[in-house]
Design an enzyme around this catalytic site. Structure first.
Site, PDB file in Angstrom:
ATOM      1  N   LYS A  26       0.849  -1.202   0.000  1.00  0.00           N
ATOM      2  CA  LYS A  26       0.000   0.000   0.000  1.00  0.00           C
ATOM      3  C   LYS A  26       0.882   1.249   0.000  1.00  0.00           C
ATOM      4  O   LYS A  26       2.091   1.170   0.258  1.00  0.00           O
ATOM      5  CB  LYS A  26      -0.907  -0.012   1.239  1.00  0.00           C
ATOM      6  N   TYR A 243      16.432  29.502   9.258  1.00  0.00           N
ATOM      7  CA  TYR A 243      15.248  30.223   9.737  1.00  0.00           C
ATOM      8  C   TYR A 243      15.127  30.131  11.256  1.00  0.00           C
ATOM      9  O   TYR A 243      15.342  29.060  11.843  1.00  0.00           O
ATOM     10  CB  TYR A 243      13.975  29.626   9.132  1.00  0.00           C
TER      11      TYR A 243
HETATM   12  C1  LIG Z   1      -0.289  -1.791   6.777  1.00  0.00           C
HETATM   13  C2  LIG Z   1      -0.845  -3.084   7.261  1.00  0.00           C
HETATM   14  C3  LIG Z   1      -0.008  -4.180   7.534  1.00  0.00           C
HETATM   15  C4  LIG Z   1       1.508  -4.088   7.494  1.00  0.00           C
HETATM   16  O1  LIG Z   1       1.970  -3.547   8.709  1.00  0.00           O
HETATM   17  P1  LIG Z   1       3.548  -3.376   8.998  1.00  0.00           P
HETATM   18  O2  LIG Z   1       3.616  -2.875  10.387  1.00  0.00           O
HETATM   19  O3  LIG Z   1       4.048  -2.376   8.009  1.00  0.00           O
HETATM   20  O4  LIG Z   1       4.149  -4.702   8.808  1.00  0.00           O
HETATM   21  C5  LIG Z   1      -0.597  -5.384   7.884  1.00  0.00           C
HETATM   22  N1  LIG Z   1      -1.945  -5.511   7.984  1.00  0.00           N
HETATM   23  C6  LIG Z   1      -2.769  -4.476   7.759  1.00  0.00           C
HETATM   24  C7  LIG Z   1      -4.228  -4.657   7.916  1.00  0.00           C
HETATM   25  C8  LIG Z   1      -2.258  -3.231   7.407  1.00  0.00           C
HETATM   26  O5  LIG Z   1      -3.092  -2.203   7.187  1.00  0.00           O
END
Ligand SMILES: *Cc1c(COP(=O)(O)O)cnc(C)c1O
Length: 347
Positions: A26, A243
């Site tokens: 994702k 800044y």
């Molecule tokens: C993003 C996600 C993962 C992966 O989690 P990590 O901590 O990056 O391994 C697994 N399951 C679900 C439902 C997620 O949304």
């Protein structure tokens, strides 16, 4: 990414386990590029995303394996896409049940019924979980039902135990493959690997634990964010940098101005002292991060100057260390890599 996938697979197989490994890709593969991730994980048993347009791209690119939609359908149109393209759908609320129940039987999907084990984000609890399972079992468009949950605290010692007990109780006597583990649980909790695991951050060389480095977990940084020194300033004691003049030199020092800022995805919250490497030598940032630039202390790098290579994060400077300094987690920095950064793939 291939190396890290092999580490994930080894955990999934430890002690004779045979959990399927779904690579979570994702958010543009946590900033690493979806297409690149698809190429890096040919051995994954499936890919998991949130975005339906990304699932469509994976299919367009010839990805014919299973694709899990982690938040399920957002509307009826998504259910139609899942039926057309053979996507696995998470089901976590009543509207999604209704969309599936009204679909015909000419094409079918595999679904993963989500149990809310305590995070109180997505999923059903108690009787609603059992009712949802019955509804899905009766839906002609549903070919198979998996049981799934996501842990709120699997990165903390003992943090998943209560959620695990709730999941076991809610799913008792219900058949179907089970999927529980994210990276932290896959690494630390052999008893929750079950039938399918869902590693994300570890595939990109990030640690899911606040107190353990990725290197100590056998993981390698997939992303290197690098730039160059584009100017040098010689400071006398009392001179300020950047800044707000948040950093002042206490002694004569040379600083390098680096062409990288928050418009590239480098966190503006990173304070003076955040680790950075110049020509491979560890040093620190000084002053406030600006949109296009940040400044680094060249004291430990006397030979450094205009043109010196700067690693903001990567093999020498763990992204998790930069994140910790900035009060966030490596996940956020990876995902926030900005579109203007030129990306070069290396094998
Ligand atoms: C993003 C996600 C993962 C992966 O989690 P990590 O901590 O990056 O391994 C697994 N399951 C679900 C439902 C997620 O949304």
């Amino acid at each position: 990414m291939r190396h890290n996938f092999a580490v994930a697979r080894a955990h999934a197989r430890a002690a004779g386990g045979a959990a399927a490994v779904w690579a979570v890709v994702k958010a543009n593969a946590y900033g690493h590029g979806l297409r690149r991730a698809m190429a890096a994980f040919p051995e994954a048993d499936g890919l998991a995303v949130v975005e339906f347009d990304m699932a469509a791209r994976l299919r367009d690119w010839g990805g014919s394996g299973r694709i899990l939609m982690l938040e399920g359908a957002f509307d009826r149109h998504d259910v139609a896409q899942a039926l057309d393209s053979g996507l696995d759908l998470v089901v976590h609320h009543d509207e999604q049940l209704a969309w599936l129940a009204e679909a015909g039987s000419d094409r079918t999907v595999r679904v993963w019924l989500k149990f809310n084990s305590g995070m109180n984000r997505l999923g059903f609890v108690g009787e609603a979980f059992r009712r949802a399972h019955a509804t899905l079992s009766a839906a002609p468009a549903v070919a198979a039902i998996g049981l799934m949950t996501h842990f709120a605290n699997s990165d903390l010692p003992g943090g998943a135990e209560e959620a695990l007990a709730r999941f076991a109780e809610a799913t008792r006597g219900i058949d179907g493959p089970r999927s529980l583990a994210n990276s932290a649980a896959l690494i630390d909790l052999p008893h929750v690997r079950a039938d399918a695991v869902r590693p994300g951050v570890m595939l990109y060389g990030g640690s899911p634990f606040a107190d353990r480095s990725a290197a100590s977990l056998g993981l390698r940084a997939a992303m290197t964010l690098e730039s160059r020194v584009i100017a040098v300033q010689d400071l006398v004691p009392g001179d300020a940098v950047g800044y707000g003049s948040t950093f002042r030199a206490e002694r004569p020092m040379r600083i390098g101005v680096v062409a990288c800022g928050y418009a590239d995805g480098y966190p503006r919250h990173a304070p003076s002292g955040t680790p950075v490497a110049v020509d491979g030598v560890l040093t620190r940032t000084v002053g406030r991060v600006a949109m296009d630039m940040l400044m680094v202390d060249l004291t430990p790098v006397p030979s450094g100057g205009v043109g010196s290579r700067v690693e903001l994060w990567g093999e020498t400077v763990p992204v998790d260390a930069v994140a910790a300094a900035a009060g966030t987690i490596g996940y956020e920095l990876m995902c926030a890599l900005a579109p203007r950064v030129a990306v070069r793939a290396e094998d």
